[in-house]
Write an enzyme that holds these catalytic residues in place. Structure first.
Site, PDB file in Angstrom:
ATOM      1  N   CYS A  25       0.808  -1.220   0.000  1.00  0.00           N
ATOM      2  CA  CYS A  25       0.000   0.000   0.000  1.00  0.00           C
ATOM      3  C   CYS A  25       0.845   1.276   0.000  1.00  0.00           C
ATOM      4  CB  CYS A  25      -0.952   0.008   1.195  1.00  0.00           C
ATOM      5  SG  CYS A  25      -2.205  -1.283   1.090  1.00  0.00           S
ATOM      6  N   HIS A  71     -11.909   8.644 -10.517  1.00  0.00           N
ATOM      7  CA  HIS A  71     -10.739   8.712 -11.398  1.00  0.00           C
ATOM      8  C   HIS A  71      -9.791   9.854 -11.009  1.00  0.00           C
ATOM      9  CE1 HIS A  71     -13.092   5.805 -13.619  1.00  0.00           C
ATOM     10  NE2 HIS A  71     -11.950   5.443 -14.184  1.00  0.00           N
ATOM     11  N   GLU A 110     -12.647  -0.977  -0.156  1.00  0.00           N
ATOM     12  CA  GLU A 110     -11.637  -0.956  -1.207  1.00  0.00           C
ATOM     13  C   GLU A 110     -11.651  -2.246  -2.012  1.00  0.00           C
ATOM     14  OE1 GLU A 110      -8.188   1.821   0.796  1.00  0.00           O
ATOM     15  OE2 GLU A 110      -8.008  -0.342   0.987  1.00  0.00           O
TER      16      GLU A 110
END
Length: 120
Positions: A25, A71, A110
């Site tokens: 991550c 995005h 997520e």
């Protein structure tokens, strides 16, 4: 207490600070996120139609999500916070709790198997 929820989706990238450099991550990566808004009201505060809130009234949230987060690179969008799922859920709650006084929790996913929840 009545509770309703609605899910919304967006895709974005991020990387997380304060992790070892070899942590997955810590590298730039992306997710297809799900945000679940939960709204609550006691029986005596329902609308005349019997709603906590009309789901159609959440369209402004979807427009905001699409314009502000979809995005995007979340490190550039979320001010002063490491964009973890936990911090994102709290940040969204802080922004939207004034506009949606019935907002009782924000959950953020997520992946299909992971969720973070902010419930003040």
């Amino acid at each position: 207490m009545f509770r309703i929820s609605k899910d919304f989706a967006f895709s974005a990238s991020h990387r997380l600070d304060h992790l070892p450099s070899d942590h997955q991550c810590a590298r730039l990566h992306g997710h297809n996120y799900t945000v679940r808004l939960e709204l609550a009201a006691p029986p005596d505060e329902l609308t005349p139609a019997g709603f906590v809130r009309d789901y159609g009234e959440l369209s402004d949230f979807k427009k905001w999500l699409d314009s502000e987060l979809d995005h995007r690179h979340l490190n550039d969008v979320v001010p002063g916070r490491n964009p973890s799922a936990e911090n994102l859920a709290m940040w969204i709650y802080e922004i939207w709790s004034e506009r949606l006084p019935e907002l009782s929790a924000v959950k953020l996913s997520e992946t299909a198997k992971t969720w973070a929840e902010y419930r003040p």
